[in-house]
Design a protein around this motif. Structure first.
Motif, PDB file in Angstrom:
ATOM      1  N   UNK A  24       0.786  -1.350  -0.171  1.00  0.00           N
ATOM      2  CA  UNK A  24       0.094  -0.036  -0.118  1.00  0.00           C
ATOM      3  C   UNK A  24       0.871   1.500   0.151  1.00  0.00           C
ATOM      4  N   UNK A  25       2.052   1.203   0.222  1.00  0.00           N
ATOM      5  CA  UNK A  25       3.042   2.226   0.045  1.00  0.00           C
ATOM      6  C   UNK A  25       3.646   2.475  -1.434  1.00  0.00           C
ATOM      7  N   UNK A  26       3.224   1.704  -2.400  1.00  0.00           N
ATOM      8  CA  UNK A  26       3.754   1.979  -3.724  1.00  0.00           C
ATOM      9  C   UNK A  26       3.701   3.204  -4.399  1.00  0.00           C
ATOM     10  N   UNK A  27       4.508   3.791  -4.809  1.00  0.00           N
ATOM     11  CA  UNK A  27       4.638   5.264  -5.488  1.00  0.00           C
ATOM     12  C   UNK A  27       4.650   4.874  -7.106  1.00  0.00           C
ATOM     13  N   UNK A  28       3.961   5.642  -7.952  1.00  0.00           N
ATOM     14  CA  UNK A  28       3.927   5.818  -9.285  1.00  0.00           C
ATOM     15  C   UNK A  28       4.904   6.842  -9.467  1.00  0.00           C
ATOM     16  N   UNK A  29       5.995   6.495 -10.704  1.00  0.00           N
ATOM     17  CA  UNK A  29       6.714   7.451 -11.234  1.00  0.00           C
ATOM     18  C   UNK A  29       6.689   8.019 -12.523  1.00  0.00           C
ATOM     19  N   UNK A 229      11.451  -3.153  -0.901  1.00  0.00           N
ATOM     20  CA  UNK A 229      12.851  -3.131  -1.344  1.00  0.00           C
ATOM     21  C   UNK A 229      13.354  -1.898  -2.020  1.00  0.00           C
ATOM     22  N   UNK A 230      12.555  -1.672  -3.224  1.00  0.00           N
ATOM     23  CA  UNK A 230      12.804  -0.538  -4.047  1.00  0.00           C
ATOM     24  C   UNK A 230      12.780   0.704  -3.349  1.00  0.00           C
ATOM     25  N   UNK A 231      11.934   0.964  -2.307  1.00  0.00           N
ATOM     26  CA  UNK A 231      11.597   2.143  -1.706  1.00  0.00           C
ATOM     27  C   UNK A 231      12.747   2.382  -0.480  1.00  0.00           C
ATOM     28  N   UNK A 232      13.302   1.332  -0.091  1.00  0.00           N
ATOM     29  CA  UNK A 232      14.338   1.350   0.760  1.00  0.00           C
ATOM     30  C   UNK A 232      15.683   1.533   0.230  1.00  0.00           C
ATOM     31  N   UNK A 233      15.927   0.874  -0.881  1.00  0.00           N
ATOM     32  CA  UNK A 233      17.104   1.316  -1.655  1.00  0.00           C
ATOM     33  C   UNK A 233      17.170   2.693  -2.354  1.00  0.00           C
TER      34      UNK A 233
END
Length: 430
Positions: A24-29, A229-233
């Motif tokens: 639910x924290x996914x962000x469109x780029x 994982x992508x948000x952390x990196x």
């Protein structure tokens, strides 16, 4: 609900997601140019393509002179509010105007190994770049199959060719591409990226920002933020945190970087940099004991930035040079990437510390700037810790202490040298 009586414009993502996010924290780029935000544009909302499952959107606001910065907005019924976007964009600083520049011949080098599906996306974006004089060299590094050769040859593009480097190691592959290049400028990128169509034009302008520029690096934002994982990196590496053009010169230490020239995090990263080919050849090429495919796993880009500066060349960081990076999506991939990045950095630090010239200078800098050095270590440790909302979703062991990375890097660098990997393999015998 979205008011369907209001005009809409559709924006596409930088990289369409391979699957809807389950987090639910996914962000469109995506990105937006300032021309599209002019007050005369009466569009009330922007509809986002491929937005299913995303509740937030991150957009890079751009102008002809370069990017202004990032804005984040809520996604409502698949759209974002233009008025809110205009307000956020108005608070961003204007970019530094670029100087006029010639268009030197540029050779793009992409090193890859058995990742044709990723290479297809990267190569398609490189082939779409607007630049008049470019060749593209794909280096097939110790591949298990001929799939990369078959794919590149199927393009029938005279600008693109594929060559082999049978010995494993990213530095070896980059050296092979460097030797094969015909352009005076060699631009390196990876196979897990999407390059901006103005990428090479910005690189050419970067070389005009100083009298002795030997390297230009640029912005490397996340192409997707679909998983924890992508948000952390993305938060940890800070590859898109600087939106200000900088010119680094060994003889002119910047006052705001007290650990210069050893604070290599300011210089850029290996997914997006270009070099003066002759300058790198004079240095003997990339250190084969560093980089992916060697025991160290990384560090070859940082090493090259440092060596070019030390040799008297200027390094330009220009955020107008944009390459979007596809961060590892899985926890397993993140854990492996974090380990190799830490070991690679540690290997480079060990190499610097053991050098008779740079070692004493590095220790002297750390001692004379002790408070800043401690602050730097504290900041590095803080950014390595996952945010509270991400921590339960990520693997353990992401926060390896710096001293352990250096120790592991020292051992890995020694192991790489024992394998016969040469620090300056292209050096001309004297």
């Amino acid at each position: 609900m979205t008011d369907l009586t209001l005009p809409e414009t559709t924006l596409g993502p930088v990289l369409p997601a391979p699957a809807p996010p389950l987090w639910d924290g996914a962000t469109w780029v995506g990105e937006i140019w300032t021309d599209a935000l002019a007050p005369a544009d009466r569009t009330a909302r922007y509809r986002l393509a491929h937005v299913d499952g995303f509740t937030r959107a991150r957009l890079l606001v751009r102008a002809d002179a370069g990017p202004l910065g990032f804005v984040e907005l809520d996604v409502v019924d698949g759209t974002i509010d233009v008025a809110r976007l205009r307000t956020l964009a108005a608070d961003l600083p204007l970019p530094t105007p670029a100087p006029p520049a010639t268009a030197p011949a540029i050779s793009v080098v992409i090193c890859t190994r058995d990742r044709v599906s990723m290479l297809q996306t990267a190569l398609a974006s490189v082939r779409a770049v607007t630049y008049p004089d470019v060749e593209v060299i794909v280096v097939d590094n110790a591949a298990a199959t001929d799939a990369t050769h078959r794919y590149v040859e199927s393009l029938h593009d005279p600008r693109v060719r594929v060559i082999d480097e049978p010995r494993p190691g990213l530095s070896r592959a980059r050296n092979t591409g460097l030797q094969a290049a015909t352009g005076g400028v060699v631009a390196f990128t990876d196979d897990d990226v999407v390059v901006d169509r103005h990428w090479l034009t910005a690189i050419a302008r970067g070389f005009a920002r100083g009298s002795a520029v030997s390297c230009v690096s640029g912005l490397v934002p996340a192409a997707e933020l679909r998983t924890p994982a992508q948000a952390y990196f993305d938060a940890r590496v800070g590859w898109s945190s600087c939106l200000r053009t900088r010119v680094f010169d060994w003889a002119a230490p910047p006052s705001d970087i007290p650990l210069f020239p050893f604070a290599v995090g300011h210089y850029g990263t290996g997914a997006n940099f270009a070099v003066d080919r002759a300058a790198v050849l004079r240095l003997g090429g990339f250190d084969e004991a560093l980089g992916a495919g060697s025991p160290t796993g990384g560090g070859e880009d940082l090493d090259m930035f440092f060596r070019l500066l030390r040799a008297g060349g200027q390094l330009v960081y220009d955020p107008a040079s944009v390459v979007w990076h596809r961060h590892r999506a899985s926890s397993e991939g993140l854990a492996e990437q974090s380990r190799t990045y830490g070991v690679g950095l540690g290997a480079w630090i060990a190499k610097i510390a053991c050098d008779r010239t740079t070692g004493p200078q590095a220790f002297a800098t750390a001692l004379s700037r002790a408070p800043e050095f401690v602050k730097y270590l504290s900041y590095s440790a803080a950014t390595a810790r996952p945010a509270d909302d991400l921590a339960p979703l990520l693997p353990e062991g992401l926060t390896t202490p710096a001293w352990r990375s250096v120790l592991a890097g020292f051992r890995a660098y020694r192991a790489a040298l024992r394998e016969g990997r040469v620090p300056t393999p292209l050096a001309v015998p004297t």
